[in-house]
Enzyme design. Structure first.
Site, mmCIF file in Angstrom:
data_model
loop_
_atom_site.group_PDB
_atom_site.id
_atom_site.type_symbol
_atom_site.label_atom_id
_atom_site.label_comp_id
_atom_site.label_asym_id
_atom_site.label_seq_id
_atom_site.Cartn_x
_atom_site.Cartn_y
_atom_site.Cartn_z
ATOM 1 N N GLY A 141 -4.374 -3.857 -5.929
ATOM 2 C CA GLY A 141 -3.478 -4.293 -6.994
ATOM 3 C C GLY A 141 -3.133 -5.765 -6.989
ATOM 4 C CG HIS A 142 -1.899 -9.541 -4.339
ATOM 5 N ND1 HIS A 142 -2.491 -10.645 -3.776
ATOM 6 C CD2 HIS A 142 -0.665 -9.936 -4.734
ATOM 7 C CE1 HIS A 142 -1.650 -11.667 -3.825
ATOM 8 N NE2 HIS A 142 -0.543 -11.269 -4.401
ATOM 9 C CG PHE A 143 -4.385 -12.114 -7.535
ATOM 10 C CD1 PHE A 143 -3.957 -12.386 -8.817
ATOM 11 C CD2 PHE A 143 -3.630 -12.583 -6.472
ATOM 12 C CE1 PHE A 143 -2.806 -13.116 -9.046
ATOM 13 C CE2 PHE A 143 -2.469 -13.312 -6.690
ATOM 14 C CZ PHE A 143 -2.056 -13.572 -7.981
#
Length: 145
Positions: A47-49
């Site tokens: 979910g983080h980049f």
């Protein structure tokens, strides 16, 4: 030197929040050098980049705090199973200097600055291949569970 099995004796964290893979140097009451291998399989990258994975800065701070926690527990000759917990109590002077990405080995260094009534102050830095990625002054509190 400590492997992940011994590290798990000093930290209550477990996957996916155990952020120290190995301790390569520890001088009780003084300093620790540890590392975290960053892999593309880290849960956070979902979910983080996800198209351009970057390890979150707050997780780098947490990794430095966990290394500091190991140093504090070893210095006090305590373990979480003894009824003690080491809590993140504060952070000052945080600086992020480079991105940390899959394939990096994040070297964590922490040095004891002071201890007073169970509040420990550490000077920390995280680097990749000798290049500073982050630095901070971290406070941890030793508390009974």
């Amino acid at each position: 030197m400590m492997d992940v099995n011994e590290i798990r004796e000093y930290l209550p964290h477990r996957y996916p929040f155990l952020l120290v893979d190995r301790v390569v140097e520890l001088i009780e009451g003084e300093s620790i050098v540890a590392y975290k291998n960053i892999t593309v399989n880290e849960e956070v990258f979902n979910g983080h980049f996800p198209q351009n994975p970057v390890f979150p800065g707050v997780m780098i701070l947490e990794a430095m705090a966990q290394a500091s926690g190991i140093l504090g527990f070893k210095t006090m000759n305590k373990k979480p199973q003894d009824g003690s917990i080491y809590l993140f109590a504060g952070v000052d002077d945080v600086r992020f200097k480079r991105q940390v990405v899959p394939g990096d080995r994040l070297q964590l260094e922490s040095r004891v600055i002071s201890e007073k009534r169970g509040i420990w102050k550490f000077e920390c830095k995280a680097s990749v291949d000798g290049v500073l990625a982050a630095s901070a002054t971290i406070l941890c509190a030793d508390r009974k569970v």
